[in-house]
Design a protein around this motif. Structure first.
Motif, PDB file in Angstrom:
ATOM      1  N   GLU A   1       0.760  -1.263   0.103  1.00  0.00           N
ATOM      2  CA  GLU A   1       0.052  -0.069  -0.023  1.00  0.00           C
ATOM      3  C   GLU A   1       0.869   1.053  -0.105  1.00  0.00           C
ATOM      4  N   PRO A   2       0.543   2.480  -0.637  1.00  0.00           N
ATOM      5  CA  PRO A   2       1.386   3.504  -0.528  1.00  0.00           C
ATOM      6  C   PRO A   2       1.302   4.016   0.839  1.00  0.00           C
ATOM      7  N   CYS A   3       2.159   5.061   1.032  1.00  0.00           N
ATOM      8  CA  CYS A   3       2.409   5.606   2.444  1.00  0.00           C
ATOM      9  C   CYS A   3       1.891   6.841   2.112  1.00  0.00           C
ATOM     10  N   HIS A   4       1.720   7.857   3.386  1.00  0.00           N
ATOM     11  CA  HIS A   4       1.311   9.127   3.192  1.00  0.00           C
ATOM     12  C   HIS A   4       2.233   9.916   2.466  1.00  0.00           C
ATOM     13  N   HIS A   5       1.907  10.795   1.604  1.00  0.00           N
ATOM     14  CA  HIS A   5       2.828  11.327   0.877  1.00  0.00           C
ATOM     15  C   HIS A   5       3.745  12.427   1.448  1.00  0.00           C
ATOM     16  N   VAL A   6       3.240  13.015   2.455  1.00  0.00           N
ATOM     17  CA  VAL A   6       4.186  13.963   3.329  1.00  0.00           C
ATOM     18  C   VAL A   6       4.764  13.345   4.600  1.00  0.00           C
ATOM     19  N   THR A   7       4.142  12.670   5.331  1.00  0.00           N
ATOM     20  CA  THR A   7       4.673  12.029   6.674  1.00  0.00           C
ATOM     21  C   THR A   7       5.311  10.587   6.449  1.00  0.00           C
ATOM     22  N   ARG A   8       5.064  10.062   5.215  1.00  0.00           N
ATOM     23  CA  ARG A   8       5.479   8.637   4.977  1.00  0.00           C
ATOM     24  C   ARG A   8       4.978   7.373   5.760  1.00  0.00           C
ATOM     25  N   THR A   9       4.137   7.861   6.545  1.00  0.00           N
ATOM     26  CA  THR A   9       3.645   6.694   7.383  1.00  0.00           C
ATOM     27  C   THR A   9       2.835   5.700   6.523  1.00  0.00           C
ATOM     28  N   CYS A  10       2.859   4.367   6.933  1.00  0.00           N
ATOM     29  CA  CYS A  10       2.131   3.325   6.429  1.00  0.00           C
ATOM     30  C   CYS A  10       0.723   3.305   6.961  1.00  0.00           C
ATOM     31  N   LEU A  11      -0.439   3.789   6.422  1.00  0.00           N
ATOM     32  CA  LEU A  11      -1.656   4.186   6.793  1.00  0.00           C
ATOM     33  C   LEU A  11      -2.278   2.822   7.293  1.00  0.00           C
ATOM     34  N   LYS A  12      -1.997   1.674   6.530  1.00  0.00           N
ATOM     35  CA  LYS A  12      -2.618   0.277   6.989  1.00  0.00           C
ATOM     36  C   LYS A  12      -1.768  -0.575   7.656  1.00  0.00           C
ATOM     37  N   GLY A  13      -0.572   0.015   8.158  1.00  0.00           N
ATOM     38  CA  GLY A  13       0.480  -0.983   8.980  1.00  0.00           C
ATOM     39  C   GLY A  13       1.394  -1.805   8.164  1.00  0.00           C
ATOM     40  N   CYS A  14       2.382  -2.284   8.561  1.00  0.00           N
ATOM     41  CA  CYS A  14       3.529  -2.917   8.083  1.00  0.00           C
ATOM     42  C   CYS A  14       3.295  -4.325   7.648  1.00  0.00           C
ATOM     43  N   SER A  15       4.155  -4.679   6.630  1.00  0.00           N
ATOM     44  CA  SER A  15       4.293  -5.981   6.350  1.00  0.00           C
ATOM     45  C   SER A  15       4.712  -6.992   7.591  1.00  0.00           C
ATOM     46  N   PRO A  16       4.746  -8.189   7.305  1.00  0.00           N
ATOM     47  CA  PRO A  16       5.333  -8.972   8.365  1.00  0.00           C
ATOM     48  C   PRO A  16       6.799  -8.815   8.533  1.00  0.00           C
ATOM     49  N   GLY A  17       7.166  -8.700   9.849  1.00  0.00           N
ATOM     50  CA  GLY A  17       8.700  -8.600   9.979  1.00  0.00           C
ATOM     51  C   GLY A  17       9.200  -7.038  10.042  1.00  0.00           C
ATOM     52  N   TRP A  18       8.303  -6.118   9.891  1.00  0.00           N
ATOM     53  CA  TRP A  18       8.765  -4.876  10.028  1.00  0.00           C
ATOM     54  C   TRP A  18       7.803  -3.974  11.078  1.00  0.00           C
ATOM     55  N   VAL A  19       8.343  -2.881  11.663  1.00  0.00           N
ATOM     56  CA  VAL A  19       7.822  -2.036  12.370  1.00  0.00           C
ATOM     57  C   VAL A  19       8.074  -0.765  12.104  1.00  0.00           C
ATOM     58  N   SER A  20       7.577   0.077  13.161  1.00  0.00           N
ATOM     59  CA  SER A  20       7.817   1.769  13.063  1.00  0.00           C
ATOM     60  C   SER A  20       6.568   2.051  12.105  1.00  0.00           C
ATOM     61  N   ASP A  21       6.463   3.470  12.260  1.00  0.00           N
ATOM     62  CA  ASP A  21       5.319   4.184  11.489  1.00  0.00           C
ATOM     63  C   ASP A  21       5.590   4.131  10.274  1.00  0.00           C
ATOM     64  N   THR A  22       6.875   4.122   9.759  1.00  0.00           N
ATOM     65  CA  THR A  22       7.138   4.122   8.234  1.00  0.00           C
ATOM     66  C   THR A  22       7.617   2.519   7.897  1.00  0.00           C
ATOM     67  N   CYS A  23       7.469   1.876   8.730  1.00  0.00           N
ATOM     68  CA  CYS A  23       7.627   0.388   8.350  1.00  0.00           C
ATOM     69  C   CYS A  23       9.248  -0.075   7.569  1.00  0.00           C
ATOM     70  N   GLN A  24       9.928   0.754   8.408  1.00  0.00           N
ATOM     71  CA  GLN A  24      11.595   0.682   7.647  1.00  0.00           C
ATOM     72  C   GLN A  24      12.276   0.160   8.736  1.00  0.00           C
ATOM     73  N   GLN A  25      11.815  -0.527  10.185  1.00  0.00           N
ATOM     74  CA  GLN A  25      12.834  -1.131  10.840  1.00  0.00           C
ATOM     75  C   GLN A  25      12.561  -2.592  11.021  1.00  0.00           C
ATOM     76  N   VAL A  26      13.458  -3.261  10.865  1.00  0.00           N
ATOM     77  CA  VAL A  26      13.269  -4.997  10.850  1.00  0.00           C
ATOM     78  C   VAL A  26      12.949  -5.355  12.357  1.00  0.00           C
ATOM     79  N   VAL A  27      11.999  -6.228  12.558  1.00  0.00           N
ATOM     80  CA  VAL A  27      11.483  -6.815  13.834  1.00  0.00           C
ATOM     81  C   VAL A  27      12.645  -7.244  14.656  1.00  0.00           C
ATOM     82  N   SER A  28      13.617  -8.178  14.320  1.00  0.00           N
ATOM     83  CA  SER A  28      14.785  -8.603  15.063  1.00  0.00           C
ATOM     84  C   SER A  28      16.027  -8.731  14.189  1.00  0.00           C
TER      85      SER A  28
END
Length: 501
Positions: free
Chosen positions: A371-398
């Protein structure tokens, strides 16, 4: 001359300006008009003006074209003066030497061949001023055949048989397409026994593309094609960027509106900074866009060709790249086509295709289902794919070894399980050791050595309930074999214990 000067002032207002050096022979907005005068007499903004118009051109900016000039002519019969003198471009009319005369016949006619089917707007006849008869009864046709008479009857000259009430210069509308203009009569005037015509010049006028009005003094800026040369109304498609109105001759208000038909609002742009101007054609943001926004490319038509109405295809917007100041090559002669060039960005479009940031140059993180992220804040509006965290879904879980997907690998799971089992075994072993130690102590305290005298039990203490005796504590009680507690009696004094209950 005064009316031409006044019209030229209005022309400059309606035409706008070209911000580049137009190619030779062109002028005006987007260099969209042809100079019908010598190049050194053509102003890049306002064009030409009388008396500098090229032969066959007139009007306040030399945009009215006499299509009949030096075109071939014919007649029902020539008298003293040839029929070709009516298209030689000489409008002098005070002597028969400048004019034509037909031989008497019924019917009587004169015709000019425009060499092609063209669009015309009006006809002007210059009659002899030294002799006024032979004007009344002339009919003027616009036709595509040599049949006499035929086609569109544009006008009939009507007046006294001796002609003084008929204007020396008579102009009338004749709007349509045709190849021939025919003057025809069956009227014998004054003392003539048969119809005869004599006149000095015939002009068949058309406006250059993009102009309209009686003297082709008005300019339209249509997006697709040219406006009606009589009314100035543009074809469907609206106006060029920067213009509005039925005739596309009204400029957008600077720093308020912009674009085709002035539909863009300068206040709705997402420009970087507060000092951006708002050009009426592109709405370009001077310092670029805010993060998360990009400009819709404002494609400006910088080159068009179309048929001029005289059988010659020539550039009407000949190639001035308005923003870049360079001509655009590659125009195919005789074919209407647009060559468009990026006219800047107006910063009204959100970043798309999973992009964000300045100029939409950054890519979104690992949003669920791409899904696209917010065009300004880059937040993933519907959450992250499995294995990823943070508002922007750019941090690996472990970041443990073997974890490249964010899931716990079998190797890591086995390692964790082994550690847990070792801990459990250690707990059980400790419990068993504690139990055995406690059982040994019980056996030791209950054994009697030979010869040891027996002591009498102390008198029992009566208590109504199980309670803690303040002067004693329970620390020496057996804490392993708690089943002994079930046999405690309230009146028994237990030896080897500091607690009495």
């Amino acid at each position: 001359m005064e009316k031409y000067l006044g019209a030229a002032v209005l022309f400059v207002i309606f035409l706008g300006h070209c911000s580049c050096n137009c190619p030779g022979g062109t002028y005006g907005y987007n260099c969209g008009y042809t100079c019908n005068c010598d190049q050194d007499k053509c102003n890049p903004t306002s064009g030409c003006s009388p008396p500098n118009c090229s032969p066959g051109w007139s009007g306040p900016t030399c945009q009215k074209h006499n299509l009949a000039r030096v075109k071939p002519t014919s007649s029902s019969g020539e008298g003293l003066y040839p029929s070709s003198q009516a298209t030689d471009g000489n409008t002098a009319a005070n002597s028969y030497a400048f004019c034509i005369e037909t031989k008497g016949s019924n019917p009587n006619w004169w015709r000019v061949d425009l060499n092609d089917t063209v669009l015309i707007r009006d006809v002007t006849i210059y009659f002899r001023t030294d002799y006024t008869p032979r004007r009344n009864g002339i009919q003027v046709y616009l036709t595509n055949t040599t049949t006499i008479p035929s086609g569109l009857l544009c006008y009939t000259v009507t007046g006294r048989v001796d002609g003084p009430d008929i204007n020396n210069t008579t102009s009338f509308p004749c709007h349509g397409r045709g190849r021939y203009v025919l003057l025809y009569t069956t009227t014998a005037n004054n003392r003539d026994t048969q119809p005869i015509m004599d006149f000095c010049e015939v002009e068949v006028n058309a406006c250059d593309p993009g102009t309209f009005g009686a003297d082709c003094e008005n300019y339209c800026h249509c997006k697709d094609g040219v406006c009606n040369d009589i009314t100035g109304v543009c074809p469907p498609g609206g106006c060029l960027a920067g213009w509005k109105g039925t005739n596309c001759d009204v400029e957008c208000v600077d720093n308020v509106e912009y674009g085709p038909d002035c539909r863009g609002a300068c206040s709705s742009r997402m420009c970087q900074g507060d000092g951006s101007t708002c050009p009426r054609d592109t709405g370009r943001c001077t310092d670029g866009c805010q993060a998360g926004w990009k400009g819709r490319t404002a494609l400006q038509p910088v080159s068009k060709v179309w048929n001029t109405g005289s059988g010659v295809s020539k550039p009407a917007v000949p190639g001035c790249a308005r923003e870049m100041g360079a001509p655009v090559p590659g125009i195919q002669d005789g074919v209407m086509e647009d060559v468009r060039q990026d006219g800047g960005v107006d910063c009204r479009q959100e970043c798309q295709s999973r992009t964000f940031g300045v100029n939409c140059s950054s890519t979104c993180g690992h949003c669920v289902d791409d899904e696209p992220c917010h065009h300004v804040t880059r937040t993933c509006l519907k959450g992250c794919s499995p294995g990823w965290v943070s508002d922007t879904c750019q941090q690996v879980v472990s970041s443990l070894p073997g974890n490249s997907t964010g899931r716990i690998s079998p190797l890591v799971a086995g390692f964790i399980g082994a550690v847990v089992m070792l801990v459990l075994l250690a707990v059980v072993a400790g419990a068993v050791c504690s139990w055995r130690k406690g059982d040994f102590r019980m056996a030791k305290t209950s054994s009697k050595e030979p010869g040891t005298p027996q002591t009498s039990p102390a008198p029992p203490v009566e208590v109504s309930t199980y309670d803690v005796l303040p002067e004693h504590d329970y620390t020496k009680l057996d804490t392993i074999h708690t089943e002994h507690y079930d046999t405690l009696q309230t009146t028994v004094d237990y030896q080897n214990s500091d607690v009495r209950i």
